[in-house]
Design a protein around this motif. Structure first.
Motif: not given
Length: 115
Positions: A28, A34, A71, A97
């Motif tokens: 990610i 996110c 995150r 996401v």
């Protein structure tokens, strides 16, 4: 496509706390944002919190000061710390996401707050 799996939901009394996690099957690190959404019965899905790649965060007015999104790019995980929960927070919470115009959704985790 990156798969997302949420966990951490459950039943909690009003005033309690929960920490939701969203584990991604891939990186990610380059994600533009996110997010956590929620959907209560009979209501539209709404954005709860979002964190951008640069760390900028945004929250729904109803959760400001109570929820914190974060995150961990190294662990490919997004968190939502929820404090001072109230019955109006009862909903299915979804992780999202996105990378530009593409994105992934998790299957959701139920959060129930009893009064």
């Amino acid at each position: 496509q990156v798969q997302l799996v949420e966990s951490g939901g459950g039943l909690v009394q009003a005033g309690g706390s929960l920490r939701l996690s969203c584990a991604a099957s891939g990186s990610i690190f380059t994600a533009d944002a996110c997010c956590w959404y929620r959907q209560a019965p009979g209501k539209r899905r709404e954005l709860v919190a979002a964190i951008a790649r640069d760390g900028y965060t945004n929250y729904a007015d109803s959760v400001k000061g109570r929820f914190t999104i974060s995150r961990d790019n190294a662990k490919n995980t997004v968190f939502l710390q929820m404090n001072s929960l109230n019955p109006e927070d009862t909903a299915v919470y979804y992780c999202n996401v996105n990378w530009g115009r593409s994105g992934s959704w998790g299957q959701g985790t139920q959060v129930t707050v009893s009064s």
